[in-house]
Write an enzyme that holds these catalytic residues in place. Structure first.
Site, PDB file in Angstrom:
ATOM      1  N   TYR A   1      78.065  38.658  57.649  1.00  0.00           N
ATOM      2  CA  TYR A   1      77.887  37.203  57.590  1.00  0.00           C
ATOM      3  C   TYR A   1      78.767  36.587  56.501  1.00  0.00           C
ATOM      4  O   TYR A   1      79.722  35.911  56.778  1.00  0.00           O
ATOM      5  CB  TYR A   1      76.406  36.860  57.379  1.00  0.00           C
ATOM      6  CG  TYR A   1      76.109  35.411  57.627  1.00  0.00           C
ATOM      7  CD1 TYR A   1      76.000  34.925  58.921  1.00  0.00           C
ATOM      8  CD2 TYR A   1      75.937  34.525  56.574  1.00  0.00           C
ATOM      9  CE1 TYR A   1      75.719  33.588  59.173  1.00  0.00           C
ATOM     10  CE2 TYR A   1      75.654  33.184  56.807  1.00  0.00           C
ATOM     11  CZ  TYR A   1      75.563  32.717  58.105  1.00  0.00           C
ATOM     12  OH  TYR A   1      75.304  31.389  58.338  1.00  0.00           O
TER      13      TYR A   1
ATOM     14  N   SER B   1      77.468  32.717  64.307  1.00  0.00           N
ATOM     15  CA  SER B   1      77.483  31.518  63.473  1.00  0.00           C
ATOM     16  C   SER B   1      78.606  31.634  62.438  1.00  0.00           C
ATOM     17  O   SER B   1      79.765  31.786  62.810  1.00  0.00           O
ATOM     18  CB  SER B   1      76.109  31.320  62.826  1.00  0.00           C
ATOM     19  OG  SER B   1      76.002  30.040  62.259  1.00  0.00           O
TER      20      SER B   1
ATOM     21  N   HIS C   1      71.388  27.591  69.263  1.00  0.00           N
ATOM     22  CA  HIS C   1      72.022  28.472  68.297  1.00  0.00           C
ATOM     23  C   HIS C   1      71.313  29.821  68.208  1.00  0.00           C
ATOM     24  O   HIS C   1      71.860  30.772  67.662  1.00  0.00           O
ATOM     25  CB  HIS C   1      72.018  27.784  66.931  1.00  0.00           C
ATOM     26  CG  HIS C   1      73.017  28.340  65.970  1.00  0.00           C
ATOM     27  ND1 HIS C   1      74.372  28.319  66.214  1.00  0.00           N
ATOM     28  CD2 HIS C   1      72.868  28.947  64.759  1.00  0.00           C
ATOM     29  CE1 HIS C   1      75.016  28.863  65.190  1.00  0.00           C
ATOM     30  NE2 HIS C   1      74.126  29.259  64.309  1.00  0.00           N
TER      31      HIS C   1
END
Length: 707
Positions: free
Chosen positions: A481, A561, A678
């Site tokens: 991430y 994301s 999402h």
């Protein structure tokens, strides 16, 4: 009562596979839908930037809808041609089918918690008569839609448990509508409030009303302003929400958001104001006796958070301390020079504080693993909660006046388990542990350190079978991430466990940009330093290959994301390093990202192309602007949701079109999930099908077969 939760933000995970000889070329026989390119050029401070697929930004266009349907059809044919696809979905469904519970919240002698029996599309909210009593369903979002696409986004219990304020939204939009459920009758009151996305709620102790946060009512502002201009309001039960009392707003800066919490004696309302998605905050306190509203900190430079107890604000801050320190602030005189430091900065990163049973519970991260220490209100060390090794704490809850504290923990081989800690006795017991249909004793988790391009040491968790042969033949699933201070700590997933059972390796590095090593670690991976995040990821991949965990041909990169931006950059910067890439709900056009949905909140993290200096570094790594026609790219699957109200699906659409038109190699496939956003609130059935498609893609493109 308060509940603190921390969710790990990851894409879905891995598939167990082994090498199959004689595999076809991954992109053989692919015929992509026709995509028109337009001559669209923007001028950024004298630099001309072409954007031939600008028209794919319009998700309301019938032409875009038809194009998306055609793309989905190509992807569907490709994935359905994988013989193992039905078996993959069947096994995933079996692995998903175990009972799951989240952290209970105590109020009025009752416990409230969400629980899923295994395959329910949404988790109902239960109420239980104390720790040992009977339970019943209070709110079941599965009854709100036939296909499970209406989700309960959040919920807040009133002080004595009489009511629950909760928000629901359809299709993953997260555009919550607030309602009030009465605990005794199971019925909703007449109060209905729109515009309550991400709402924070603080109930009055007499349960007659609450403070809350709200966005403008739909239709009262232009559509592109709907997700901004948040306010703090007070609502009294039964009143017209349009007449609710305004407490605080910041009309001069629409990206400011708010969180609210009441003190234990109900004398003070704590308001945390934050700029965009950044954890830097301003603190306001409203004296509910006099009505005075006082600003405690000014300027969005550092993080300030905590709670008010007996007239003292216990404040965790990064001010002058990137790893965090704690102050006691007497609200009689809250001037900065009167603050008292009770916990100084240490080597580990302080993550959160909460007061339970009259004591401070301090959660910190030591080498990206959670620990919970207990302190007196003067900061005195009173020991720690004896947690299992190498775990995450995903939630805690308790009351100021109760000895009972609930903690939810998990690890790569430890399913999410709810523990009950007794503050007085210092004892720890299991409140809920799921029965799972698989063994965990055969697996090991290790933490290794890799050296990034600039010499920085980066930690990484690696999970695998204890008898793994490090000869480079094992498939490896590398995810990450690296942003927004989100810490990647050990977590449990039955899908990961299946990967491990089949001899696969799962790797999770703690990239810069995250919060694992404090605010300095975060700032080393944001804005102009974003390239550090990508370099850390490549160093992790190279370590796995060099040390025999896998090979480049057997290495899959996945991220969602902000992690989708990461894998988008990996695709365009290091296509030689991966055998396949999965890019989920991604940011890819970094020159225009801030123009859509809620993305202006992310400018503090990324910067904006409206600034000439920030444009330079955004242009340098923006994946959409770095696809080259002379480069061979690995097989790539782009996945997004049609209703994504965080990261607009335009990013995946435009990137798929560009790769299909100009990229060599591939295939380059686009999967757009209907009635999904999402990821938040996505029904279990959709999650399973999505995972099965992802793994079918890896099986086919990497020449693998399911054992």
């Amino acid at each position: 009562m308060r509940t603190f939760t921390k969710e790990t933000v990851l894409g879905a995970l891995a598939l167990a596979v082994c090498l199959a000889g004689g595999a076809e070329s991954p992109g053989a026989g692919i015929s992509y839908p026709a995509t028109r390119a337009e001559k669209v050029t923007d001028d950024y401070f004298g630099t001309a930037i072409s954007d031939p697929y600008r028209w794919l930004e319009n998700g309301e266009s019938p032409e875009v809808a038809a194009w998306t349907e055609a793309q989905n059809a190509v992807t569907r044919r490709y994935l359905d041609a994988v013989p193992a696809r039905p078996a993959i979905a069947k096994r995933l469904k079996a692995l998903w089918n175990y009972e799951k519970m989240d952290t209970p919240v105590e109020a009025g002698g009752l416990l409230f918690y969400t629980k899923n029996d295994g395959l329910q599309n949404q988790s109902p909210l239960y109420v239980q008569e104390g720790p040992e009593g009977a339970s019943r369903v209070l709110i079941d979002p599965n009854t709100l839609s036939a296909d499970g696409t209406v989700a309960m986004d959040w919920w807040y219990v009133s002080e004595k448990g009489k009511y629950v304020a909760y928000g629901t939204s359809p299709n993953g939009t997260e555009q919550s509508v607030l309602r009030i459920r009465e605990t005794a009758t199971g019925r909703d009151l007449s109060d209905v409030i729109d515009g309550c996305r991400f709402s924070s709620v603080a109930w009055l102790p007499d349960e007659t009303g609450f403070y809350y946060t709200r966005f403008p009512k739909p239709g009262t502002v232009p559509e592109n302003e709907r997700n901004y201009n948040r306010k703090v309001l007070f609502h009294r039960l039964g009143d017209d929400p349009e007449a609710d009392t305004l407490v605080l707003a910041c009309p001069a800066k629409k990206e400011i958001g708010f969180g609210v919490a009441l003190s234990n004696d109900a004398n003070h309302l704590l308001i945390s104001a934050y700029e965009g998605s950044d954890r830097s905050t301003e603190i306001w306190v409203k004296d509910l006796r006099s009505g005075a509203l006082v600003q405690i900190t000014r300027g969005f430079h550092d993080q300030y958070e905590g709670e008010i107890y007996n007239g003292v604000f216990y404040c965790l801050t990064t001010e002058g301390a990137p790893n965090g320190r704690v102050f006691a602030v007497d609200l009689v005189d809250p001037r900065r020079e009167k603050w008292t430091e009770i916990i100084p900065e240490g080597k580990d990163s302080l993550d959160s504080i909460a007061i339970y049973g009259g004591r401070l519970f301090v959660e910190s991260l030591h080498n990206a693993t959670c620990r919970v220490d207990i302190r007196g209100l003067d900061g005195k060390d009173l020991g720690s909660v004896p947690l299992p090794p190498m775990v995450s704490v995903s939630g805690t809850s308790g009351r100021w006046d109760s000895r009972r504290v609930f903690l939810t923990v998990s690890g790569f081989t430890l399913p999410k388990t709810v523990l009950r800690y007794d503050v007085g006795e210092g004892s720890l017991a299991t409140f809920f542990a799921p029965r799972v249909p698989f063994r965990t004793d055969d697996f090991a988790t290790e933490q290794v350190w890799v050296t990034s391009r600039d010499g920085t040491k980066v930690s990484m968790f690696v999970a695998h079978k204890k008898d793994l042969r490090r000869d480079g033949t094992a498939p490896c699933y590398l995810t990450g991430y690296g942003g927004f201070t989100i810490s990647e700590t050990p977590f449990f997933s039955p899908v990961v466990l299946w990967w491990l059972e089949q001899g696969g390796v799962f790797a999770l590095p703690n990239l810069r940009g995250g919060g694992e090593y404090g605010e300095a670690w975060h700032r080393a991976g944001m804005r102009e330093k974003k390239q550090n995040v990508f370099d850390d990821f490549y160093a992790a991949a190279e370590f796995l290959v060099a040390n025999g965990y896998t090979s480049k041909e057997r290495l899959a990169a996945e991220g969602g994301s902000n992690g989708g931006l990461l894998t988008g950059a990996a695709l365009t910067q290091r296509p030689d390093l991966f055998g396949a890439v999965v890019i989920e709900v991604p940011l890819l056009d970094m020159l225009r990202y801030h123009r859509f949905s809620i993305a202006r909140y992310w400018i503090p993290e990324y910067g904006s192309s409206e600034d000439p200096e920030q444009f330079k570094y955004l242009r340098a790594y923006s994946p959409y602007h770095n696809v080259r026609g002379d480069v061979t790219y690995p097989p790539t699957l782009l996945m997004t949701g049609a209703s994504d109200s965080r990261v607009d699906p335009l990013h995946a659409r435009k990137m798929a079109a560009l790769l299909q038109a100009e990229g060599k190699g591939g295939p380059f496939l686009l999967r757009v999930e209907t009635k999904a956003g999402h990821g938040q609130g996505k029904p279990t059935a959709k999650r399973i099908e999505e995972a099965a498609d992802r793994f079918a893609f890896l099986v086919r493109t990497l020449g693998m077969k399911v054992r």
